[in-house]
Design an enzyme around this catalytic site. Structure first.
Site, short mmCIF file in Angstrom:
data_model
loop_
_atom_site.label_atom_id
_atom_site.label_comp_id
_atom_site.label_asym_id
_atom_site.label_seq_id
_atom_site.Cartn_x
_atom_site.Cartn_y
_atom_site.Cartn_z
N GLY A 18 0.76 -1.24 0.00
CA GLY A 18 0.00 0.00 0.00
C GLY A 18 0.80 1.29 0.00
N TYR A 156 -9.72 2.82 16.01
CA TYR A 156 -8.89 3.42 14.96
C TYR A 156 -8.95 4.94 15.06
CZ TYR A 156 -7.01 3.94 10.17
OH TYR A 156 -6.25 4.25 9.06
N PRO A 194 -4.54 -2.53 0.04
CA PRO A 194 -5.09 -3.75 0.63
C PRO A 194 -5.88 -3.50 1.92
CG PRO A 194 -2.87 -4.17 -0.14
CD PRO A 194 -3.12 -2.69 -0.33
P1 NAP Z 1 -1.70 -1.82 4.22
O1 NAP Z 1 -1.69 -2.01 2.73
O2 NAP Z 1 -2.41 -2.82 5.07
O3 NAP Z 1 -0.18 -1.63 4.70
C1 NAP Z 1 0.17 -1.58 6.06
C2 NAP Z 1 1.43 -2.39 6.23
O4 NAP Z 1 1.83 -2.33 7.62
C3 NAP Z 1 1.25 -3.87 5.87
O5 NAP Z 1 2.31 -4.30 5.04
C4 NAP Z 1 1.27 -4.54 7.22
O6 NAP Z 1 1.76 -5.86 7.18
C5 NAP Z 1 2.20 -3.65 7.99
N1 NAP Z 1 2.11 -3.84 9.44
C6 NAP Z 1 1.01 -4.12 10.16
N2 NAP Z 1 1.35 -4.26 11.47
C7 NAP Z 1 2.69 -4.04 11.54
C8 NAP Z 1 3.63 -4.05 12.61
N3 NAP Z 1 3.27 -4.31 13.88
N4 NAP Z 1 4.94 -3.77 12.34
C9 NAP Z 1 5.32 -3.52 11.07
N5 NAP Z 1 4.48 -3.53 10.02
C10 NAP Z 1 3.17 -3.78 10.25
O7 NAP Z 1 -2.36 -0.41 4.59
P2 NAP Z 1 -2.21 1.03 3.92
O8 NAP Z 1 -3.54 1.42 3.43
O9 NAP Z 1 -1.02 1.12 3.04
O10 NAP Z 1 -1.96 1.88 5.25
C11 NAP Z 1 -0.74 2.51 5.57
C12 NAP Z 1 -1.00 3.56 6.63
O11 NAP Z 1 -1.91 4.53 6.10
C13 NAP Z 1 -1.65 3.03 7.90
O12 NAP Z 1 -1.13 3.68 9.02
C14 NAP Z 1 -3.12 3.37 7.72
O13 NAP Z 1 -3.81 3.48 8.92
C15 NAP Z 1 -3.00 4.69 6.99
N6 NAP Z 1 -4.19 5.08 6.23
C16 NAP Z 1 -4.61 4.36 5.15
C17 NAP Z 1 -5.75 4.78 4.45
C18 NAP Z 1 -6.28 4.06 3.24
O14 NAP Z 1 -7.36 4.44 2.74
N7 NAP Z 1 -5.61 3.06 2.70
C19 NAP Z 1 -6.44 5.92 4.86
C20 NAP Z 1 -5.97 6.62 5.97
C21 NAP Z 1 -4.84 6.20 6.64
P3 NAP Z 1 0.69 -7.09 7.01
O15 NAP Z 1 -0.13 -6.78 5.80
O16 NAP Z 1 1.56 -8.28 6.88
O17 NAP Z 1 -0.11 -7.05 8.27
#
Ligand code: NAP
Length: 259
Positions: A18, A156, A194
């Site tokens: 992501g 969250y 994801p």
């Molecule tokens: P994502 O695709 O699920 O990526 C998050 C990554 O963090 C995954 O590779 C996950 O690994 C890893 N992770 C989870 N727990 C961890 C830990 N304890 N130590 C190290 N790595 C860990 O999500 P994303 O959408 O890119 O989100 C990235 C950030 O943006 C997050 O902080 C999320 O809250 C924020 N965000 C996302 C959105 C959105 O719409 N996508 C909106 C607002 C904020 P696994 O997959 O193996 O668990």
């Protein structure tokens, strides 16, 4: 023309997927050497391999559970030993566990705060220690859910609101101490990663389709964002172009929080 992060050293957590993967790739394209960490070593090794075969900077992959306090010190020592400095830290790793104030369990609440908030504190603390002599930029990934509430994301919301205001405290501390370290938060809206597709994917197809249609109706720009939209915001905060910004909130949400 020189690239925007030429000779910079960056660490991006949760970079196996992501937003973290997109941000690491974008930083490398602009000349940075990126340390990419994730709880899932295979995924982050793939991201590093892709970066290393493309034009741009280089990448080093490493497994990291951001909730492991002792490992933050080990990782920082490794980065300083390998590259001599750390200029940019993106505290990006995060999880979402849905549940309202009535349905979320205490263990789900605590897990969410540990990964999304405590780890951002530990990462920021480690980043400040590593950057206080030479300066740098720390970027904490919050969310629009750190600004507005949603009934279904009680834990969250609390974690991302915590990241938002903690970032301002850290920014003020660095400014008061005279460290050349800027600390800012980024607030993505709904971005196709994801994290979002997996949670929609657990729903029945017709429920998922309705939810998606409702969501698009609520977004003034009428589309979900792409990871590159957030990566470009992080690039701005990482580069000298944002040198007068600290303690700021960069909202990238297609206008979702305007109203
Ligand atoms: P994502 O695709 O699920 O990526 C998050 C990554 O963090 C995954 O590779 C996950 O690994 C890893 N992770 C989870 N727990 C961890 C830990 N304890 N130590 C190290 N790595 C860990 O999500 P994303 O959408 O890119 O989100 C990235 C950030 O943006 C997050 O902080 C999320 O809250 C924020 N965000 C996302 C959105 C959105 O719409 N996508 C909106 C607002 C904020 P696994 O997959 O193996 O668990």
């Amino acid at each position: 023309m020189s690239r925007r992060l030429e000779n910079k050293v960056a660490l991006i957590t949760g970079a196996g997927s992501g937003l973290g993967a997109a941000t690491a790739t974008r930083f490398a394209e602009e000349g940075a050497h990126v340390f990419v960490t994730d709880i899932n070593l295979d995924s982050v090794a793939n991201v590093a391999a892709t970066i290393n075969t493309a034009a741009g900077g280089g990448a080093t992959a490493r497994r990291q559970d951001v909730t492991d306090e002792a490992d933050w010190d080990v990782l920082m020592e490794e980065i300083i030993a390998a590259r001599g400095r750390l200029d940019i830290l993106v505290n990006n790793a995060g999880i979402v566990i849905t549940g309202t104030v009535e349905s979320i369990s205490l263990s789900e609440w605590r897990k969410t705060q540990t990964v999304n908030l405590e780890a951002v504190f530990m990462g920021t603390r480690a980043g400040v220690a590593a950057m206080k002599v030479s300066g740098g930029s720390i970027i904490n990934i919050s969310s629009i859910e750190g600004i507005i509430g949603e009934a279904l994301t009680a834990a969250y919301n609390a974690s991302k609101g915590g990241v938002r205001i903690f970032t301002k405290s850290a920014a003020l501390h660095c400014a008061h101490e005279g460290y050349d370290i800027r600390v800012n938060s980024v607030h993505p809206g709904y971005i196709l990663t994801p994290m979002v597709t997996d949670s929609i994917g657990t729903l029945a197809p017709e429920v998922a389709a309705e939810m998606h249609a409702n969501l698009i109706r609520e977004i003034p720009l009428k589309t979900m964002g792409e990871p590159l939209d957030i990566a470009n915001g992080c690039l701005f905060l990482a580069s000298a172009e944002s040198k007068y910004m600290t303690g700021s909130e960069l909202v990238i949400d297609g206008g979702y929080t305007c109203r």
